[in-house]
Design an enzyme around this catalytic site. Structure first.
Site, PDB file in Angstrom:
ATOM      1  N   ASN A 246      67.366  22.717 -36.136  1.00  0.00           N
ATOM      2  CA  ASN A 246      67.977  21.718 -36.255  1.00  0.00           C
ATOM      3  C   ASN A 246      67.272  20.977 -34.298  1.00  0.00           C
ATOM      4  OD1 ASN A 246      69.409  19.100 -36.366  1.00  0.00           O
ATOM      5  ND2 ASN A 246      71.156  20.159 -37.228  1.00  0.00           N
TER       6      ASN A 246
ATOM      7  N   PRO B 107      70.766  19.026 -29.777  1.00  0.00           N
ATOM      8  CA  PRO B 107      71.525  18.355 -28.477  1.00  0.00           C
ATOM      9  C   PRO B 107      73.076  18.154 -29.381  1.00  0.00           C
ATOM     10  CG  PRO B 107      69.631  17.039 -28.893  1.00  0.00           C
ATOM     11  CD  PRO B 107      69.414  18.515 -29.500  1.00  0.00           C
ATOM     12  N   ASN B 108      73.978  18.491 -28.850  1.00  0.00           N
ATOM     13  CA  ASN B 108      75.554  17.403 -29.392  1.00  0.00           C
ATOM     14  C   ASN B 108      76.126  18.136 -30.395  1.00  0.00           C
ATOM     15  OD1 ASN B 108      75.619  15.728 -27.547  1.00  0.00           O
ATOM     16  ND2 ASN B 108      74.281  14.304 -28.454  1.00  0.00           N
TER      17      ASN B 108
ATOM     18  N   GLU C 222      62.129  22.324 -40.281  1.00  0.00           N
ATOM     19  CA  GLU C 222      64.030  21.267 -39.971  1.00  0.00           C
ATOM     20  C   GLU C 222      64.869  21.438 -40.875  1.00  0.00           C
ATOM     21  OE1 GLU C 222      61.726  18.005 -39.901  1.00  0.00           O
ATOM     22  OE2 GLU C 222      62.703  16.646 -38.949  1.00  0.00           O
TER      23      GLU C 222
ATOM     24  N   ARG D  92      70.667   6.875 -43.733  1.00  0.00           N
ATOM     25  CA  ARG D  92      71.775   6.815 -42.563  1.00  0.00           C
ATOM     26  C   ARG D  92      70.608   5.518 -41.703  1.00  0.00           C
ATOM     27  NH1 ARG D  92      73.825  10.832 -38.707  1.00  0.00           N
ATOM     28  NH2 ARG D  92      74.791   9.869 -38.038  1.00  0.00           N
TER      29      ARG D  92
ATOM     30  N   HIS E  58      68.960  19.403 -41.361  1.00  0.00           N
ATOM     31  CA  HIS E  58      70.124  18.140 -40.850  1.00  0.00           C
ATOM     32  C   HIS E  58      70.963  18.769 -41.172  1.00  0.00           C
ATOM     33  CE1 HIS E  58      66.706  16.528 -38.295  1.00  0.00           C
ATOM     34  NE2 HIS E  58      65.710  16.649 -38.832  1.00  0.00           N
TER      35      HIS E  58
ATOM     36  N   TYR F 239      79.433  14.515 -40.652  1.00  0.00           N
ATOM     37  CA  TYR F 239      78.827  16.774 -40.450  1.00  0.00           C
ATOM     38  C   TYR F 239      80.115  17.458 -40.185  1.00  0.00           C
ATOM     39  CZ  TYR F 239      75.572  14.287 -37.140  1.00  0.00           C
ATOM     40  OH  TYR F 239      74.699  13.370 -36.545  1.00  0.00           O
TER      41      TYR F 239
ATOM     42  N   ALA G  51      68.962  14.518 -32.224  1.00  0.00           N
ATOM     43  CA  ALA G  51      68.500  13.535 -31.805  1.00  0.00           C
ATOM     44  C   ALA G  51      66.766  13.448 -31.677  1.00  0.00           C
ATOM     45  CB  ALA G  51      69.276  12.762 -30.836  1.00  0.00           C
TER      46      ALA G  51
ATOM     47  N   ARG H 273      82.831  16.415 -32.913  1.00  0.00           N
ATOM     48  CA  ARG H 273      81.756  14.962 -33.329  1.00  0.00           C
ATOM     49  C   ARG H 273      81.352  14.644 -34.674  1.00  0.00           C
ATOM     50  NH1 ARG H 273      75.126  15.928 -33.137  1.00  0.00           N
ATOM     51  NH2 ARG H 273      74.629  13.667 -33.102  1.00  0.00           N
TER      52      ARG H 273
HETATM   53  C1  DQA Z   1      71.084  15.854 -37.273  1.00  0.00           C
HETATM   54  C2  DQA Z   1      70.897  14.195 -37.162  1.00  0.00           C
HETATM   55  C3  DQA Z   1      70.568  13.326 -36.395  1.00  0.00           C
HETATM   56  O1  DQA Z   1      69.582  11.651 -36.573  1.00  0.00           O
HETATM   57  C4  DQA Z   1      71.120  13.435 -34.934  1.00  0.00           C
HETATM   58  O2  DQA Z   1      71.187  12.994 -33.724  1.00  0.00           O
HETATM   59  C5  DQA Z   1      71.752  14.583 -35.099  1.00  0.00           C
HETATM   60  C6  DQA Z   1      72.425  15.777 -36.123  1.00  0.00           C
HETATM   61  C7  DQA Z   1      71.906  15.850 -38.676  1.00  0.00           C
HETATM   62  O3  DQA Z   1      71.821  17.582 -38.454  1.00  0.00           O
HETATM   63  O4  DQA Z   1      72.534  15.855 -39.615  1.00  0.00           O
HETATM   64  O5  DQA Z   1      72.484  15.174 -33.873  1.00  0.00           O
HETATM   65  O6  DQA Z   1      70.451  16.459 -36.845  1.00  0.00           O
END
Ligand code: DQA
Length: 148
Positions: free
Chosen positions: A74, A10-11, A98, A107, A100, A23, A77, A18
């Site tokens: 990835n 998501p997102n 995994e 964080r 990120h 990021y 959240a 964003r």
């Molecule tokens: C994320 C880190 C997560 O905590 C966050 O909610 C994201 C992006 C990252 O790629 O750093 O959506 O997965």
């Protein structure tokens, strides 16, 4: 040839817009282009998907069983909330990396826990777009090692 399902959570469709200070400035499309460039050099077949919905991400994990050798995910959240995504990874038994983009450990405390990390081969965190590229290389090496 190593076949890898790349799954963005998501997102991540909003990358570029964003929180660029966290990021970076690249859009998801540009990140996907970088991955496809690497895939050409490394002889990888990628199928890339993104969803804001937990169930759709689970479907992508299950679909990978039909064709993929590995998963690079990835979960956004959902990393910090989703037992269901973890169970899907456990169920398909595909080696999973995994990733990120941000260093989640630097964080907020709620980002320090991942439901997914106990069931993956490893994590790549904190390298921006390179987290994905390193994740692809790690997935490829894992599959090659399994084939030996
Ligand atoms: C994320 C880190 C997560 O905590 C966050 O909610 C994201 C992006 C990252 O790629 O750093 O959506 O997965």
């Amino acid at each position: 040839m190593v076949r890898i399902a790349v799954i963005h959570g998501p997102n991540l469709n909003l990358l570029g817009l964003r929180e660029p200070e966290v990021y970076g400035a690249l859009t998801l499309e540009q990140i996907n282009e970088r991955m496809l460039d690497l895939a050409r050099k490394e002889n990888l077949e990628l199928r890339i998907s993104q969803s804001n919905m937990e169930g759709t991400i689970i479907d992508s994990i299950q679909d990978a069983l039909e064709w993929a050798d590995a998963i690079v995910i990835n979960p956004g959240a959902y990393t910090h909330t989703s037992v269901a995504i973890r169970d899907a990874i456990t169920a398909v038994r595909l080696p999973t990396v995994e990733v990120h983009m941000s260093n989640v450990h630097r964080r907020e405390p709620f980002r320090h826990h991942s439901y997914v990390s106990p069931v993956v081969v490893g994590q790549v965190v904190g390298f921006g777009v390179d987290s994905y590229l390193l994740g692809l290389i790690a997935a490829k090496r894992t599959v090659e090692e399994m084939r030996r």
